[in-house]
Design a protein around this motif. Sequence first.
Motif, PDB file in Angstrom:
ATOM      1  N   GLU A 463       0.838  -1.195   0.000  1.00 56.65           N
ATOM      2  CA  GLU A 463       0.000   0.000   0.000  1.00 56.65           C
ATOM      3  C   GLU A 463       0.875   1.248   0.000  1.00 56.65           C
ATOM      4  O   GLU A 463       1.925   1.297   0.649  1.00 56.65           O
ATOM      5  CB  GLU A 463      -0.907   0.008   1.226  1.00 56.65           C
ATOM      6  CG  GLU A 463      -1.933  -1.124   1.225  1.00 56.65           C
ATOM      7  CD  GLU A 463      -2.881  -1.011   2.401  1.00 56.65           C
ATOM      8  OE1 GLU A 463      -2.748  -0.027   3.162  1.00 56.65           O
ATOM      9  OE2 GLU A 463      -3.742  -1.892   2.545  1.00 56.65           O
ATOM     10  N   ALA A 467      -1.248   7.431  -0.191  1.00 54.03           N
ATOM     11  CA  ALA A 467      -2.531   7.378  -0.896  1.00 54.03           C
ATOM     12  C   ALA A 467      -3.643   7.783   0.059  1.00 54.03           C
ATOM     13  O   ALA A 467      -3.629   7.436   1.240  1.00 54.03           O
ATOM     14  CB  ALA A 467      -2.778   5.965  -1.417  1.00 54.03           C
ATOM     15  N   ALA A 469      -7.039   7.796   2.157  1.00 47.40           N
ATOM     16  CA  ALA A 469      -7.863   6.706   2.683  1.00 47.40           C
ATOM     17  C   ALA A 469      -9.215   6.699   1.989  1.00 47.40           C
ATOM     18  O   ALA A 469      -9.756   7.738   1.609  1.00 47.40           O
ATOM     19  CB  ALA A 469      -8.038   6.873   4.183  1.00 47.40           C
ATOM     20  N   GLU A 470      -9.768   5.532   1.865  1.00 51.77           N
ATOM     21  CA  GLU A 470     -11.087   5.420   1.241  1.00 51.77           C
ATOM     22  C   GLU A 470     -12.131   6.007   2.181  1.00 51.77           C
ATOM     23  O   GLU A 470     -12.090   5.771   3.396  1.00 51.77           O
ATOM     24  CB  GLU A 470     -11.404   3.958   0.966  1.00 51.77           C
ATOM     25  CG  GLU A 470     -12.727   3.743   0.243  1.00 51.77           C
ATOM     26  CD  GLU A 470     -13.029   2.252   0.019  1.00 51.77           C
ATOM     27  OE1 GLU A 470     -13.934   1.949  -0.775  1.00 51.77           O
ATOM     28  OE2 GLU A 470     -12.368   1.414   0.652  1.00 51.77           O
ATOM     29  N   PRO A 471     -13.092   6.754   1.675  1.00 52.25           N
ATOM     30  CA  PRO A 471     -14.124   7.352   2.542  1.00 52.25           C
ATOM     31  C   PRO A 471     -14.909   6.278   3.292  1.00 52.25           C
ATOM     32  O   PRO A 471     -15.101   5.171   2.793  1.00 52.25           O
ATOM     33  CB  PRO A 471     -15.012   8.113   1.563  1.00 52.25           C
ATOM     34  CG  PRO A 471     -14.149   8.344   0.366  1.00 52.25           C
ATOM     35  CD  PRO A 471     -13.237   7.176   0.284  1.00 52.25           C
ATOM     36  N   LYS A 473     -18.144   4.666   4.379  1.00 49.40           N
ATOM     37  CA  LYS A 473     -19.444   4.688   3.694  1.00 49.40           C
ATOM     38  C   LYS A 473     -20.189   3.368   3.881  1.00 49.40           C
ATOM     39  O   LYS A 473     -19.646   2.383   4.373  1.00 49.40           O
ATOM     40  CB  LYS A 473     -19.249   4.952   2.208  1.00 49.40           C
ATOM     41  CG  LYS A 473     -18.413   3.900   1.512  1.00 49.40           C
ATOM     42  CD  LYS A 473     -18.183   4.270   0.044  1.00 49.40           C
ATOM     43  CE  LYS A 473     -17.303   3.226  -0.630  1.00 49.40           C
ATOM     44  NZ  LYS A 473     -17.046   3.567  -2.052  1.00 49.40           N
ATOM     45  N   VAL A 475     -21.891   0.072   2.397  1.00 46.60           N
ATOM     46  CA  VAL A 475     -21.662  -0.784   1.226  1.00 46.60           C
ATOM     47  C   VAL A 475     -22.761  -1.826   1.056  1.00 46.60           C
ATOM     48  O   VAL A 475     -22.729  -2.616   0.106  1.00 46.60           O
ATOM     49  CB  VAL A 475     -20.294  -1.495   1.332  1.00 46.60           C
ATOM     50  CG1 VAL A 475     -19.157  -0.489   1.247  1.00 46.60           C
ATOM     51  CG2 VAL A 475     -20.196  -2.320   2.612  1.00 46.60           C
ATOM     52  N   ASN A 490     -18.103  -0.111   5.226  1.00 45.52           N
ATOM     53  CA  ASN A 490     -16.842  -0.603   4.664  1.00 45.52           C
ATOM     54  C   ASN A 490     -15.730  -0.697   5.701  1.00 45.52           C
ATOM     55  O   ASN A 490     -14.653  -1.198   5.416  1.00 45.52           O
ATOM     56  CB  ASN A 490     -16.388   0.265   3.490  1.00 45.52           C
ATOM     57  CG  ASN A 490     -16.042   1.683   3.903  1.00 45.52           C
ATOM     58  OD1 ASN A 490     -16.567   2.181   4.901  1.00 45.52           O
ATOM     59  ND2 ASN A 490     -15.178   2.357   3.140  1.00 45.52           N
ATOM     60  N   ARG A 491     -15.962  -0.207   6.920  1.00 39.42           N
ATOM     61  CA  ARG A 491     -14.997  -0.345   8.010  1.00 39.42           C
ATOM     62  C   ARG A 491     -15.761  -0.586   9.312  1.00 39.42           C
ATOM     63  O   ARG A 491     -16.979  -0.364   9.413  1.00 39.42           O
ATOM     64  CB  ARG A 491     -14.136   0.922   8.140  1.00 39.42           C
ATOM     65  CG  ARG A 491     -13.124   1.071   7.003  1.00 39.42           C
ATOM     66  CD  ARG A 491     -12.006   2.031   7.395  1.00 39.42           C
ATOM     67  NE  ARG A 491     -12.427   3.423   7.454  1.00 39.42           N
ATOM     68  CZ  ARG A 491     -12.423   4.256   6.404  1.00 39.42           C
ATOM     69  NH1 ARG A 491     -12.047   3.809   5.216  1.00 39.42           N
ATOM     70  NH2 ARG A 491     -12.791   5.502   6.541  1.00 39.42           N
ATOM     71  N   ASP A 558     -16.300   5.803  12.301  1.00 41.38           N
ATOM     72  CA  ASP A 558     -15.539   4.540  12.319  1.00 41.38           C
ATOM     73  C   ASP A 558     -14.625   4.557  13.526  1.00 41.38           C
ATOM     74  O   ASP A 558     -14.675   5.493  14.352  1.00 41.38           O
ATOM     75  CB  ASP A 558     -14.768   4.337  11.020  1.00 41.38           C
ATOM     76  CG  ASP A 558     -13.671   5.377  10.793  1.00 41.38           C
ATOM     77  OD1 ASP A 558     -13.380   6.144  11.717  1.00 41.38           O
ATOM     78  OD2 ASP A 558     -13.101   5.399   9.667  1.00 41.38           O
ATOM     79  N   ASN A 562     -13.616   8.824  11.872  1.00 42.73           N
ATOM     80  CA  ASN A 562     -13.997   9.393  10.578  1.00 42.73           C
ATOM     81  C   ASN A 562     -15.499   9.257  10.435  1.00 42.73           C
ATOM     82  O   ASN A 562     -16.056   8.163  10.564  1.00 42.73           O
ATOM     83  CB  ASN A 562     -13.303   8.649   9.446  1.00 42.73           C
ATOM     84  CG  ASN A 562     -11.796   8.827   9.479  1.00 42.73           C
ATOM     85  OD1 ASN A 562     -11.304   9.947   9.527  1.00 42.73           O
ATOM     86  ND2 ASN A 562     -11.068   7.707   9.480  1.00 42.73           N
ATOM     87  N   GLU A 565     -19.950   9.711   5.200  1.00 44.11           N
ATOM     88  CA  GLU A 565     -20.379  10.750   4.277  1.00 44.11           C
ATOM     89  C   GLU A 565     -21.888  10.898   4.383  1.00 44.11           C
ATOM     90  O   GLU A 565     -22.634   9.950   4.119  1.00 44.11           O
ATOM     91  CB  GLU A 565     -19.995  10.354   2.843  1.00 44.11           C
ATOM     92  CG  GLU A 565     -18.503  10.400   2.577  1.00 44.11           C
ATOM     93  CD  GLU A 565     -18.202  10.098   1.105  1.00 44.11           C
ATOM     94  OE1 GLU A 565     -18.968   9.331   0.488  1.00 44.11           O
ATOM     95  OE2 GLU A 565     -17.225  10.611   0.580  1.00 44.11           O
TER      96      GLU A 565
END
Length: 576
Positions: A463, A467, A469-471, A473, A475, A490-491, A558, A562, A565
């Motif tokens: 990784e 980069a 982090a993925e938002p 959200k 899923v 997703n987390r 999370d 975070n 959204e």
Amino acid sequence: MKKWLSFLLLSLLCLTLGPLGSVAAKSSADFTDLKDLDAATKAKFDAMISAGVFEGVSESTFGLKEEMNRAQFAKVAALIFGLEVDKNVNISSFSDVKADDPANGYALPYIEAIKAAGITDGVSSDRFNPAGEVTKEQLATFFVRGLDMKEEALSTPPVKDETVSDWAKSYVALALEKKLMVNGADGNFGGTVPAVRELLVTSSYEAKKVYVQQVEEKQRLEEEKKQQEEKTEQPVPVQPPVIVSPPVVEPPVTVPPVPPVPTNPTVPAEPPVPVEPPVPTEPVTPPVPPVLEQVAMPTASIAGGPVIPSTTVKLETATPGATIHYTTNGSTPTRLSPQYRGELTVLANMTVQAIAVMPGLLDSDIMSVAYTVSSDALEQVAMPTADIPEGTVTEETLITLTSATEGASIYYTMDGSTPTNQSMLYDAPISITEDVTIKAIAVKSQFQDSEMLTLVYTLDVMEDPNAPAEPFKVVGLEHVQDNILRVTFNRDVNTQSAGNTVNYEFMDAHDIHEIPMNPETVNVGAHGSNTVDLDLGQWYADLASDTVINLSIHGVLDLNSNEIEFGHHNAQLTKP
């Protein structure tokens, strides 16, 4: 001699023609459909017609483009190859050949003759199909067998012609080489096309010409052998005895008596003159016949014994300019056996016997080499090895393959298929750019292929720490049971924020004026730390089936705080 023998063979044909030859002699001039042939072709037709091998389909028509059936061909083949035909036989070894057949019964003895000669065994073990057609590839095969060239055909490289059946490709190749037949105007042979009478005449003429040459060559060899035997057995001339004259003996000399002298003894008479013995004659040495040099015996590139299928064997002789003749059927090779022209391919157990010959020299001794096709009897190539063991590797890692067997070639695949000697040839290290399974074998001539090497490599994708982090959200949204819906994130979620009912708002997607509905209860993590079960109670129960439900979420965090959204329609579900 050659012209005399050709004339003799042709005359013999005329004497054994039977019904076809009993009519008055004809020529191409008697048939209207032959008038436009060129002079060379007419000469061939005249030779075969005058010999009685062919006749017209009527008094004035030859039937140039008409097909000839198998019964008619049997008679033609028996005649041009001078086969022994028993006209008294009336029972055939084929069930479909009858003497009383009005159309094809006449051919019964000829059919039996070509079967005995090995030209054909019929279309099956007990059927000949006398009324059936003769294809061009069948015609080529019949002629090659009739000329006793079957062994030579089997060693002739097959034609690369898709119009010829696989079984006939070697026969057709030899027929073309011997100029018995030719390809069509398009360059193809057209093996499965029925042969017409025009082709049968011209090819029969060429086959007959080769047959005459074979007979002449056989006669020449027999004459040479006879002359050699006569030289060897020639009696030694005897030298006439030498006549020795008898010895000449002088008569004794008479000495007249001398008066005795008292004081002297008597003088004796003189002895006879000795005779020389006869001179002995020298023994006569018989003339010694000249000793011919012998051609060197052929040798094979591979010694007899176990070999793998499709092994190729090369024959050669140390005598420059000598030719090699061979057999593979156990028969003794002669100058009439197939001539060696290229490597022999061993496909099954076989014994190669060969001699080398040259004009003016004695034929060589017979070489005999037996081959047994067996993969198990051969040494096995060492299995390939890799310099990097299977497992997780970084991108563009290079894998080097080797085999401990010197001179072995390595073939491999990367798609999971089993490798063969037609797979990719290993000639450089393999670069790993994705998850892959490499399978490889090592092969070498006169060795068994190695066991297969299988290597599974997984790419280690690192990784990028820079980069984004993925938002956080949603899923997934699904109905679990009764009035309960399950939300999947997703987390993993923060339990306190995710357990607050006011953070979830449900609406009927088709009623935009409806006040959002909060779930009655929330169960966090019951089926995973990233799931929440929401009980919508009676509100959900009152909804009709196929109602589209929108879920909007806010305030859920999370484990790293975070926030999800926020927005309408984070998830959507159609009530079942």
